[in-house]
Design an enzyme around this catalytic site. Structure first.
Site, PDB file in Angstrom:
ATOM      1  N   HIS A   1       4.181  16.629   6.834  1.00  0.00           N
ATOM      2  CA  HIS A   1       3.468  15.502   6.248  1.00  0.00           C
ATOM      3  C   HIS A   1       1.955  15.645   6.358  1.00  0.00           C
ATOM      4  O   HIS A   1       1.216  15.342   5.427  1.00  0.00           O
ATOM      5  CB  HIS A   1       3.861  14.198   6.957  1.00  0.00           C
ATOM      6  CG  HIS A   1       5.076  13.542   6.397  1.00  0.00           C
ATOM      7  ND1 HIS A   1       5.084  12.889   5.186  1.00  0.00           N
ATOM      8  CD2 HIS A   1       6.331  13.425   6.890  1.00  0.00           C
ATOM      9  CE1 HIS A   1       6.290  12.398   4.969  1.00  0.00           C
ATOM     10  NE2 HIS A   1       7.072  12.708   5.981  1.00  0.00           N
TER      11      HIS A   1
ATOM     12  N   TYR B   1       0.846  -1.194   0.000  1.00  0.00           N
ATOM     13  CA  TYR B   1       0.000   0.000   0.000  1.00  0.00           C
ATOM     14  C   TYR B   1       0.882   1.244   0.000  1.00  0.00           C
ATOM     15  O   TYR B   1       1.771   1.393   0.844  1.00  0.00           O
ATOM     16  CB  TYR B   1      -0.916   0.028   1.224  1.00  0.00           C
ATOM     17  CG  TYR B   1      -1.907   1.179   1.166  1.00  0.00           C
ATOM     18  CD1 TYR B   1      -3.137   1.010   0.543  1.00  0.00           C
ATOM     19  CD2 TYR B   1      -1.592   2.424   1.692  1.00  0.00           C
ATOM     20  CE1 TYR B   1      -4.035   2.068   0.454  1.00  0.00           C
ATOM     21  CE2 TYR B   1      -2.492   3.487   1.598  1.00  0.00           C
ATOM     22  CZ  TYR B   1      -3.703   3.294   0.980  1.00  0.00           C
ATOM     23  OH  TYR B   1      -4.591   4.341   0.885  1.00  0.00           O
TER      24      TYR B   1
ATOM     25  N   HIS C   1      10.027   7.614  14.600  1.00  0.00           N
ATOM     26  CA  HIS C   1      11.386   8.082  14.312  1.00  0.00           C
ATOM     27  C   HIS C   1      11.941   8.701  15.583  1.00  0.00           C
ATOM     28  O   HIS C   1      11.306   9.586  16.165  1.00  0.00           O
ATOM     29  CB  HIS C   1      11.402   9.168  13.228  1.00  0.00           C
ATOM     30  CG  HIS C   1      10.693   8.815  11.964  1.00  0.00           C
ATOM     31  ND1 HIS C   1       9.390   9.213  11.700  1.00  0.00           N
ATOM     32  CD2 HIS C   1      11.101   8.107  10.886  1.00  0.00           C
ATOM     33  CE1 HIS C   1       9.036   8.770  10.501  1.00  0.00           C
ATOM     34  NE2 HIS C   1      10.046   8.097   9.982  1.00  0.00           N
TER      35      HIS C   1
ATOM     36  N   THR D   1       2.638  10.064  10.620  1.00  0.00           N
ATOM     37  CA  THR D   1       4.036  10.105  11.024  1.00  0.00           C
ATOM     38  C   THR D   1       4.260  10.825  12.341  1.00  0.00           C
ATOM     39  O   THR D   1       3.472  11.683  12.756  1.00  0.00           O
ATOM     40  CB  THR D   1       4.890  10.770   9.924  1.00  0.00           C
ATOM     41  OG1 THR D   1       6.266  10.539  10.190  1.00  0.00           O
ATOM     42  CG2 THR D   1       4.619  12.261   9.850  1.00  0.00           C
TER      43      THR D   1
ATOM     44  N   HIS E   1       1.464 -41.497  20.684  1.00  0.00           N
ATOM     45  CA  HIS E   1       2.733 -40.861  20.362  1.00  0.00           C
ATOM     46  C   HIS E   1       3.878 -41.859  20.502  1.00  0.00           C
ATOM     47  O   HIS E   1       4.737 -41.986  19.635  1.00  0.00           O
ATOM     48  CB  HIS E   1       2.985 -39.657  21.283  1.00  0.00           C
ATOM     49  CG  HIS E   1       2.214 -38.432  20.914  1.00  0.00           C
ATOM     50  ND1 HIS E   1       0.850 -38.403  20.823  1.00  0.00           N
ATOM     51  CD2 HIS E   1       2.647 -37.167  20.627  1.00  0.00           C
ATOM     52  CE1 HIS E   1       0.450 -37.185  20.498  1.00  0.00           C
ATOM     53  NE2 HIS E   1       1.530 -36.411  20.368  1.00  0.00           N
TER      54      HIS E   1
ATOM     55  N   GLU F   1       2.158 -37.491  29.426  1.00  0.00           N
ATOM     56  CA  GLU F   1       1.083 -36.653  28.905  1.00  0.00           C
ATOM     57  C   GLU F   1      -0.141 -37.464  28.500  1.00  0.00           C
ATOM     58  O   GLU F   1      -1.074 -36.932  27.898  1.00  0.00           O
ATOM     59  CB  GLU F   1       1.606 -35.828  27.723  1.00  0.00           C
ATOM     60  CG  GLU F   1       2.702 -34.840  28.140  1.00  0.00           C
ATOM     61  CD  GLU F   1       3.129 -33.892  27.038  1.00  0.00           C
ATOM     62  OE1 GLU F   1       2.657 -34.049  25.901  1.00  0.00           O
ATOM     63  OE2 GLU F   1       3.924 -32.977  27.328  1.00  0.00           O
TER      64      GLU F   1
END
Length: 432
Positions: free
Chosen positions: A263, A128, A330, A238, A422, A417
């Site tokens: 800006h 974008y 920034h 910004t 398993h 468990e």
């Protein structure tokens, strides 16, 4: 011009989150505003995009997908000096991002058993690029180069339709796309464009990740579709914060605060300093510089808004507390031992050190990325980087002998468990 918050008597860490200069933005209100726009695109596709362009951009594009001849023509008519500058930015940003690429590594856990760390590029991404008050070919570079370095093969880019250009994105945006070899470009903006990337519309297939900066509504739309797609961060309007001591040049500081204020009227410019003398001098320099700047009204609105101001602290230690609580998009550091000070910063989108590294260098040519988290989200988000476009995958391979070596311990885990199948998946291999 800048309001002042005096914390020179001491910093209360618990109250910083609510006391620092911030824009009065309600993300929940923005979410409710963009929700129907995104839903319209999800349900009605391209027709909704045409209607939203007419409504918000005051123009109905001839086509949402930008024709290739329009992209080619934009490059042919691009000013040669600007073409050179964009090409230089591409080279610098590519070099800066190639250094971010992780290496595939394998480790032998036991003899015959390895785990390999692989990095796989995203299949398809949507970039974008905002329109609005300014034109941002630099955002094309930041998004696209990062994705290309990561190895993404399918890249789509969108930017709002412009009334003055007959419903096409700004020609400089299109020219930057041509220089980068991006030919899938759309004339769509705002929340609807985010919906297009997330759900698909017209010729645009859904993407896996959406990146790029925008206003609060673009950021809200990205939050809304998170989960359907990945996003980089909520990169909204910004902001700049400057941490400075009495060694700072007040005119440099003022110029850098102004550079981000131009800006948008909602842009944030914040100075944090332990020097009242510097703060006073910056105010004087701002009055002089703002009176001469092209976008004076916009800058004055930004600098005098609740999102901007000067924070006075007793010392740099307190200043660092303020900076880390603020989490600036920034952050400039104008102070003695700036590199040591920077090492104590935990929350910032990008850090710019010293008198000769202003944020505009990072906006264009420094080699860093300018798509950065805003609104304090730098506490948990990073700026745009190649990792956004990569998936980390562990590839595991064990030999028969290596598996046998860990089978008893593995069965112990499985029994603990209460997952006996398993263990059975291991035992069956012992039997054959």
């Amino acid at each position: 011009m800048l309001s002042r918050l005096d914390l020179s008597g001491g910093v209360n860490a618990a109250s910083l989150a609510t006391s620092l200069p911030r824009a009065a933005i309600d993300i929940d209100v923005a979410l409710e505003t963009v929700r129907p726009l995104v839903q319209e695109v999800k349900e009605r596709g391209e027709e909704a995009l045409y209607e939203q362009a007419e409504r918000f951009d005051r123009v109905r594009p001839t086509s949402i997908r930008v024709p290739q001849d329009a992209i080619d023509e934009a490059l042919e008519s691009l000013d040669s000096a600007l073409r050179e500058a964009i090409s230089l930015a591409i080279d610098h940003v590519r070099a800066g991002h190639e250094a971010q690429m992780p290496e595939e590594k394998s480790v032998e856990i036991i003899s015959g058993g390895t785990v390999t760390q692989r990095w796989i590029p995203m299949r398809r991404v949507g970039l974008y690029v905002p329109g609005g008050l300014a034109v941002y070919p630099s955002s094309v570079v930041m998004n696209a180069v990062c994705a290309q370095v990561a190895g993404v093969q399918s890249i789509a880019l969108t930017s709002p339709a412009q009334e003055r250009f007959g419903g096409l994105p700004h020609p400089t945006i299109l020219a930057a796309c041509a220089l980068l070899g991006i030919d899938e470009v759309y004339a769509a903006g705002g929340a609807g464009a985010i919906g297009m990337f997330a759900y698909g519309a017209g010729e645009c297939e859904p993407v896996d990740v959406i990146t790029g900066p925008g206003n609060i509504y673009v950021a809200a739309a990205k939050r809304l579709v998170l989960g359907t797609v990945g996003i980089d961060s909520e990169a909204g309007t910004t902001e700049i914060a400057i941490l400075a001591d009495d060694s700072a040049n007040p005119r440099y500081v003022a110029a850098d605060l102004l550079s981000q204020a131009e800006h948008d009227p909602a842009a944030a410019s914040v100075l944090v300093t332990d020097s009242v003398e510097l703060a006073d001098a910056v105010d004087r320099e701002l009055e002089d510089l703002v009176s001469k700047t092209k976008h004076e009204e916009r800058v004055r609105t930004a600098l005098s808004g609740p999102q901007s101001g000067t924070v006075l602290v007793a010392n740099l230690d307190d200043g660092l507390q303020v900076i880390n609580a603020y989490g600036a998009e920034h952050l400039e550091i104008h102070a003695r031992d700036d590199e040591q000070v920077a090492r104590r910063v935990s929350n910032a989108g990008a850090i710019f050190l010293g008198s000769y590294t202003p944020v505009p260098a990072g906006d264009y040519l420094a080699g860093s990325n300018h798509v950065l988290p805003t609104g304090g989200t730098a506490r948990y988000n990073s700026g745009l980087n190649v990792h956004v476009f990569l998936k980390s995958v562990q590839q595991v391979k064990y030999s028969r002998e290596a598996l046998e070596e860990i089978t008893d311990s593995l069965q112990t885990f499985a029994n603990a468990e209460d997952l006996p199948a398993h263990g059975g998946a291991l035992e069956v291999r012992r039997e054959m």
